[in-house]
Scaffold this motif. Structure first.
Motif, PDB file in Angstrom:
ATOM      1  N   VAL A 576       0.856  -1.186   0.000  1.00 24.93           N
ATOM      2  CA  VAL A 576       0.000   0.000   0.000  1.00 24.93           C
ATOM      3  C   VAL A 576       0.886   1.228   0.000  1.00 24.93           C
ATOM      4  O   VAL A 576       1.694   1.436   0.914  1.00 24.93           O
ATOM      5  N   ASP A 577       0.745   2.073  -1.046  1.00 26.66           N
ATOM      6  CA  ASP A 577       1.546   3.297  -1.145  1.00 26.66           C
ATOM      7  C   ASP A 577       0.893   4.475  -0.451  1.00 26.66           C
ATOM      8  O   ASP A 577       1.554   5.473  -0.156  1.00 26.66           O
ATOM      9  N   GLY A 578      -0.410   4.369  -0.214  1.00 26.24           N
ATOM     10  CA  GLY A 578      -1.127   5.448   0.432  1.00 26.24           C
ATOM     11  C   GLY A 578      -2.562   5.489  -0.059  1.00 26.24           C
ATOM     12  O   GLY A 578      -3.124   4.466  -0.486  1.00 26.24           O
ATOM     13  N   VAL A 579      -3.157   6.668  -0.017  1.00 28.40           N
ATOM     14  CA  VAL A 579      -4.536   6.863  -0.452  1.00 28.40           C
ATOM     15  C   VAL A 579      -4.548   8.043  -1.425  1.00 28.40           C
ATOM     16  O   VAL A 579      -3.956   9.086  -1.146  1.00 28.40           O
ATOM     17  N   SER A 580      -5.185   7.863  -2.553  1.00 23.30           N
ATOM     18  CA  SER A 580      -5.264   8.951  -3.525  1.00 23.30           C
ATOM     19  C   SER A 580      -6.472   9.820  -3.225  1.00 23.30           C
ATOM     20  O   SER A 580      -7.523   9.345  -2.766  1.00 23.30           O
ATOM     21  N   VAL A 581      -6.305  11.109  -3.507  1.00 22.82           N
ATOM     22  CA  VAL A 581      -7.368  12.092  -3.286  1.00 22.82           C
ATOM     23  C   VAL A 581      -7.739  12.691  -4.636  1.00 22.82           C
ATOM     24  O   VAL A 581      -6.871  13.131  -5.401  1.00 22.82           O
ATOM     25  N   GLN A 582      -9.046  12.686  -4.933  1.00 22.06           N
ATOM     26  CA  GLN A 582      -9.520  13.171  -6.229  1.00 22.06           C
ATOM     27  C   GLN A 582     -10.771  14.023  -6.029  1.00 22.06           C
ATOM     28  O   GLN A 582     -11.520  13.826  -5.064  1.00 22.06           O
ATOM     29  N   PRO A 583     -11.023  14.951  -6.952  1.00 17.02           N
ATOM     30  CA  PRO A 583     -12.290  15.693  -6.890  1.00 17.02           C
ATOM     31  C   PRO A 583     -13.470  14.741  -7.075  1.00 17.02           C
ATOM     32  O   PRO A 583     -13.386  13.769  -7.828  1.00 17.02           O
ATOM     33  N   MET A 584     -14.560  15.012  -6.392  1.00 18.68           N
ATOM     34  CA  MET A 584     -15.802  14.254  -6.583  1.00 18.68           C
ATOM     35  C   MET A 584     -16.582  14.917  -7.708  1.00 18.68           C
ATOM     36  O   MET A 584     -17.027  16.055  -7.586  1.00 18.68           O
ATOM     37  N   ARG A 585     -16.675  14.207  -8.812  1.00 19.73           N
ATOM     38  CA  ARG A 585     -17.355  14.760  -9.978  1.00 19.73           C
ATOM     39  C   ARG A 585     -18.832  14.396  -9.929  1.00 19.73           C
ATOM     40  O   ARG A 585     -19.201  13.236 -10.061  1.00 19.73           O
ATOM     41  N   LYS A 586     -19.673  15.391  -9.707  1.00 15.08           N
ATOM     42  CA  LYS A 586     -21.118  15.170  -9.712  1.00 15.08           C
ATOM     43  C   LYS A 586     -21.674  15.695 -11.030  1.00 15.08           C
ATOM     44  O   LYS A 586     -21.679  16.899 -11.279  1.00 15.08           O
ATOM     45  N   ARG A 587     -22.109  14.765 -11.866  1.00 13.85           N
ATOM     46  CA  ARG A 587     -22.636  15.156 -13.171  1.00 13.85           C
ATOM     47  C   ARG A 587     -24.010  14.531 -13.314  1.00 13.85           C
ATOM     48  O   ARG A 587     -24.155  13.321 -13.442  1.00 13.85           O
ATOM     49  N   ARG A 588     -24.996  15.385 -13.299  1.00 16.88           N
ATOM     50  CA  ARG A 588     -26.389  14.957 -13.203  1.00 16.88           C
ATOM     51  C   ARG A 588     -26.809  14.021 -14.334  1.00 16.88           C
ATOM     52  O   ARG A 588     -27.525  13.058 -14.124  1.00 16.88           O
ATOM     53  N   PHE A 589     -26.355  14.308 -15.550  1.00 15.63           N
ATOM     54  CA  PHE A 589     -26.834  13.553 -16.718  1.00 15.63           C
ATOM     55  C   PHE A 589     -25.773  12.579 -17.263  1.00 15.63           C
ATOM     56  O   PHE A 589     -25.803  12.197 -18.429  1.00 15.63           O
ATOM     57  N   ALA A 590     -24.839  12.195 -16.399  1.00 16.78           N
ATOM     58  CA  ALA A 590     -23.713  11.377 -16.866  1.00 16.78           C
ATOM     59  C   ALA A 590     -24.129   9.945 -17.178  1.00 16.78           C
ATOM     60  O   ALA A 590     -25.013   9.376 -16.535  1.00 16.78           O
ATOM     61  N   ARG A 591     -23.482   9.365 -18.206  1.00 14.39           N
ATOM     62  CA  ARG A 591     -23.562   7.928 -18.484  1.00 14.39           C
ATOM     63  C   ARG A 591     -22.194   7.335 -18.189  1.00 14.39           C
ATOM     64  O   ARG A 591     -21.166   7.906 -18.580  1.00 14.39           O
TER      65      ARG A 591
END
Length: 891
Positions: A576-591
């Motif tokens: 385990v190298d660690g934990v990655s942090v990413q933006p939470m992408r909220k896209r209402r009409f996403a497929r």
């Protein structure tokens, strides 16, 4: 044009049977008897160590004792004698050997003998077919060098099979259906001559109008695909595959786990422009229909019947086979309303009522044929009171002659309609005892038409891309992992590679402590996503290694600790190298989509597209294609999937940005072309909506590239060689372009040949042709850039691009030498074009690893011979034709 180098095998004038025998039950007796019993017009020579006479003919102890030249030796002796027999054949000057006997390759001694025989054959330039237990048949020439004891009719279909047993079964089935063959070629062990060279011969064979293949294993994917694509450009090719799923992929990504070997093979056949079928009956039916030149423009079928029940059953079959029921235009419906009974079905299927007269049938079918929304018509006749099956049949035959759209005729019943069926057979119309068989054939024709369109696609590795990718950065990331002994890139590294190819990614940073994660989240902005970062864990959600929608610091710290705890419990062995942090992408009409790369053992990289998310393996909504891709191929992939139907406007969902999605798939294709280290890849999920696309997660698996592999050698289909496109200037300053020819150059190539003087055309083609035939035009413009190359010199004129000259070469079977040709427009001769273009051709040949270039020049063509001397060719009289001069150049 010289005879094909396999002519001694397929059309020998003299044949020696080594091991010919009178002993009942022996292979030597069966093969020699079949040759004697056939109508072979050449000379036969039995060779037997122990007998002076075989089959009433004088026999010799060795091939070398035959006084006349021998084209083909059919060898049916024991394996222990094989090296000596091949050596005798070599010293005699025999060019081809047929091993009409099966040898075991499991015994070490036998394998050593086979290897020795192969080495001797290569030394003498002998081509070997086999070993196989059946032999070789050329029914159109009355040549039967096999031990098959059934009847084989002459015809226009060629049959090539890896299995002698299956080949025999096919021949027995074909005889019962009165189907004939131009050639029957069981490949068997394929020690030397394989699919590629057999196909190459059959393409040039005038007696062959269609080719049937049985394939089990592919030993050389590039050569197989190259030959298959070349064949499919001029003749219909139908393939049946055995062992479709014996080598299912067992990779680590979703794409690899979803791609079975049979699916990858289907994708390869589609790109090759051939048709795959699943049974012997389908094989012959499809071949006969294609060879009879039946074609469709799409998948839309109209059904015309005088029986409601049969019509509905046929419609059900169409749905089951994936055939689209055509929607009749308003004009067609209005016309039918004016001429049909009021109670006709007013839709497709067209029930024109049980008492339909012959003219009513013709009117309804003609209306469907004339409808631009209809690609073919299924006509179902049921014998009822007031009907006339024979006159109706005659009208359908006449109508088929008037239209290029196919009619599929099914006259239901038996004795009552037998006369109509005989009429259909004599007229060579497509008729079937049951409608579902006709619908199946229509589906095959539609598949074939689609595959032929795929065949025409010759995308370049950089075609349609907006910016050049940063290939060096991507390679450095992969090479660094390989240097550490790793084959799996982390999510961060995988996204670095994607970003180098301009694929939008969700930015990812690595946090080794909760404090670091808090700082990064504050910089990114809440909400954020946390994911475990480990090279040993492929699917993070399987170990509880993902936390979504984290909105504050307190929740983040708890989630960070929970992810590490769950991961250590589930996979204590994982690094385990660690934990990655990413933006939470909220896209209402996403497929949620998935784009992946799998590596097939035989065919190399395969690109996959379909529905994404955590249920990807349950949904199994996937389309495959072999790279390289272009817009047409990408759209075809998307259209094959169920998720593809949801990318447009759907209920409250706006359409996704398909241009951006297409861009991603093209970039993935570019990655596959330029990065042979890439073994497998998942982009899942790839989120798409009206704002664009973004890769939220990705994983790439890598492996070392072979040092001895040519550029694009890891791919089954050679991309268009964009790097060979160059701009240049003639001596007088005229700007020109030198580039490889593409299929869309057909009209320009034809105009170029038409505008040549009669003398120039004769110098190039050794005949007084006025223009290229359709088959020659296809051959000259639809290239496989692995086995041949054609470079055109063009300039921009007042009427658009103009072709000034063409230079081309085609590679010999040994992949060491090639034969070239050059033609320069009359008005542009004497301006240094020949030198400039041939220098580019030399570079292309060297890039292919070729060592020798040769050509044949008319002895009276002084200008060409002067150019040959200037460019360093050796010039000598042709050994077989005084009117020609042989020119050779070491590359």
């Amino acid at each position: 044009m010289r005879p094909h180098y396999l002519t001694p095998l397929f059309s020998p004038r003299t044949v020696a049977v080594v091991g010919a025998s009178d002993r009942p039950g022996s292979i030597g007796q069966a093969v020699f008897a079949n040759l004697l019993a056939s109508s072979f017009q050449g000379k036969l020579f039995p060779v037997n160590l122990n007998h002076k006479v075989v089959g009433g003919m004088p026999a010799v102890a060795s091939v070398r004792q035959i006084e006349e030249p021998v084209d083909l030796a059919v060898v049916v002796t024991a394996i222990r004698s094989l090296p000596a027999v091949i050596k005798d054949c070599g010293k005699k000057g025999v060019k081809a050997v047929l091993l009409a006997k099966e040898f075991s390759d499991s015994e070490q001694l036998e394998q050593e003998l086979i290897n020795e025989a192969q080495s001797i054959a290569r030394h003498f330039g002998i081509r070997i077919l086999g070993p196989n237990v059946l032999g070789l048949m050329r029914p159109v020439a009355g040549f039967n060098a096999s031990n098959y004891n059934g009847k084989v009719r002459p015809g226009n279909l060629a049959l090539v099979s890896e299995s002698s047993a299956l080949c025999a079964a096919m021949l027995d089935w074909a005889d019962s259906k009165e189907i004939g063959f131009s050639s029957v070629v069981p490949l068997g062990g394929a020690l030397d001559v394989g699919f590629g060279e057999i196909l190459d011969y059959l393409v040039a064979d005038n007696a062959t109008q269609g080719i049937l293949l049985h394939v089990h294993h592919i030993h050389d994917a590039r050569r197989f695909m190259s030959a298959l694509r070349a064949a499919a450009r001029t003749k219909p090719v139908v393939v049946i595959k055995s062992g479709r799923f014996e080598n299912d992929a067992s990779g680590l990504t979703h794409a690899s786990n979803l791609v079975a070997s049979g699916d990858a093979f289907d994708a390869a056949l589609a790109r090759a422009g051939v048709l795959r079928v699943s049974s012997i009956a389908q094989l012959f039916t499809a071949a006969k229909v294609l060879a009879a030149n039946y074609r469709v423009g799409g998948r839309r079928l109209a059904i015309v019947t005088n029986g409601f029940g049969p019509g509905m059953l046929a419609a059900d079959s169409a749905v089951d086979y994936g055939v689209e029921l055509a929607k009749l235009s308003e004009g067609t419906v209005k016309l039918l309303d004016s001429v049909l009974p009021r109670n006709w079905s007013h839709g497709n299927p067209l029930d024109i009522i049980g008492d339909a007269s012959p003219m009513r049938f013709r009117t309804a079918v003609k209306a469907c044929v004339d409808d631009p929304g209809v690609d073919g018509v299924m006509v179902i006749f049921t014998p009822q009171a007031g009907t006339d099956h024979l006159t109706t049949a005659q009208l359908m035959i006449g109508l088929q002659r008037e239209t290029t759209k196919p009619l599929f005729l099914s006259w239901l019943g038996d004795a009552k309609v037998s006369e109509s069926r005989e009429l259909f057979s004599k007229a060579k119309c497509a008729h079937f005892r049951a409608p579902e068989y006709g619908i199946e054939v229509f589906r095959h024709l539609a598949d074939y038409q689609r595959n032929q369109q795929l065949l025409l696609q010759t995308p370049g590795p950089l075609e349609g891309l907006r910016n050049d990718p940063d290939v060096n950065t991507a390679r450095k990331v992969m090479d660094a992992a390989l240097a550490e002994g790793r084959t799996v890139l982390s999510e961060r590294e995988s996204k670095q590679v994607l970003a180098a190819f301009h694929i939008p990614v969700n930015p990812t940073t690595l946090a080794r402590t909760a404090d670091q994660a808090v700082k990064q989240a504050a910089k990114i902005g809440y909400p954020v996503v946390l994911k475990i970062d480990s090279p040993d864990i492929i699917y993070k959600s399987d170990v509880g290694g993902v936390e979504l929608n984290i909105s504050n610091e307190e929740t983040l710290r708890a989630a960070f600790d929970a992810i590490l705890s769950r991961t250590r419990q589930a996979r204590p062995d994982a690094r385990v190298d660690g934990v990655s942090v990413q933006p939470m992408r909220k896209r209402r009409f996403a497929r949620e989509l998935m784009v992946g790369v799998a590596r097939d053992a035989g065919l190399g990289p395969v690109i996959a597209f379909g529905a994404g998310g955590i249920a990807v393996e349950v949904m199994r909504d996937l389309a495959l294609s072999l790279p390289p891709l272009n817009d047409y191929l990408v759209d075809s992939m998307i259209g094959q999937t169920r998720i593809g139907q949801l990318l447009g406007p759907f209920k409250n969902l706006p359409p996704v940005d398909v241009d951006e999605l297409r861009h991603v798939l093209l970039q993935v294709s570019e990655m596959v072309c330029e990065l042979p280290q890439l073994r497998e890849m998942d982009i899942n999920p790839l989120v798409a909506d009206e704002q664009g696309v973004i890769a939220l997660d990705a994983r790439i698996f890598v492996g070392p590239a072979r040092a001895d592999q040519k550029r694009y050698g890891h791919m089954a289909i050679m991309p268009y060689p964009t790097h060979m496109v160059v701009c240049a200037k003639l001596h007088d300053g005229t700007p020109v372009m030198i580039r490889p020819i593409r299929p869309e150059d057909a009209d320009m190539q034809q105009a170029f040949v038409r505008n040549l003087s009669e003398e120039s055309r004769y110098n190039r083609y050794l005949s007084s042709i006025k223009q290229l035939s359709q088959s020659m035009l296809v051959r000259f413009t639809q290239l496989d850039y692995d086995r041949e190359m054609a470079l055109a010199m063009t300039r921009e004129g007042d009427g658009g691009e103009e072709m000034l000259a063409v230079a081309r070469f085609i590679t010999d079977p040994d992949n060491e030498a090639c034969e070239f040709a050059l033609e320069v427009a009359d008005d542009w001769q004497g301006r240094g074009i020949g030198t400039l273009l041939l220098q580019a051709l030399f570079d292309a040949a060297r890039e292919q690893g070729l060592k020798l270039m040769r050509g044949e020049v008319l002895a009276g063509n002084k200008g060409m011979l002067k150019l040959m001397h200037k460019l360093g060719f050796s010039v000598e009289p042709h050994p077989e034709d005084r009117a020609l001069t042989l020119v050779l150049k070491t590359l």
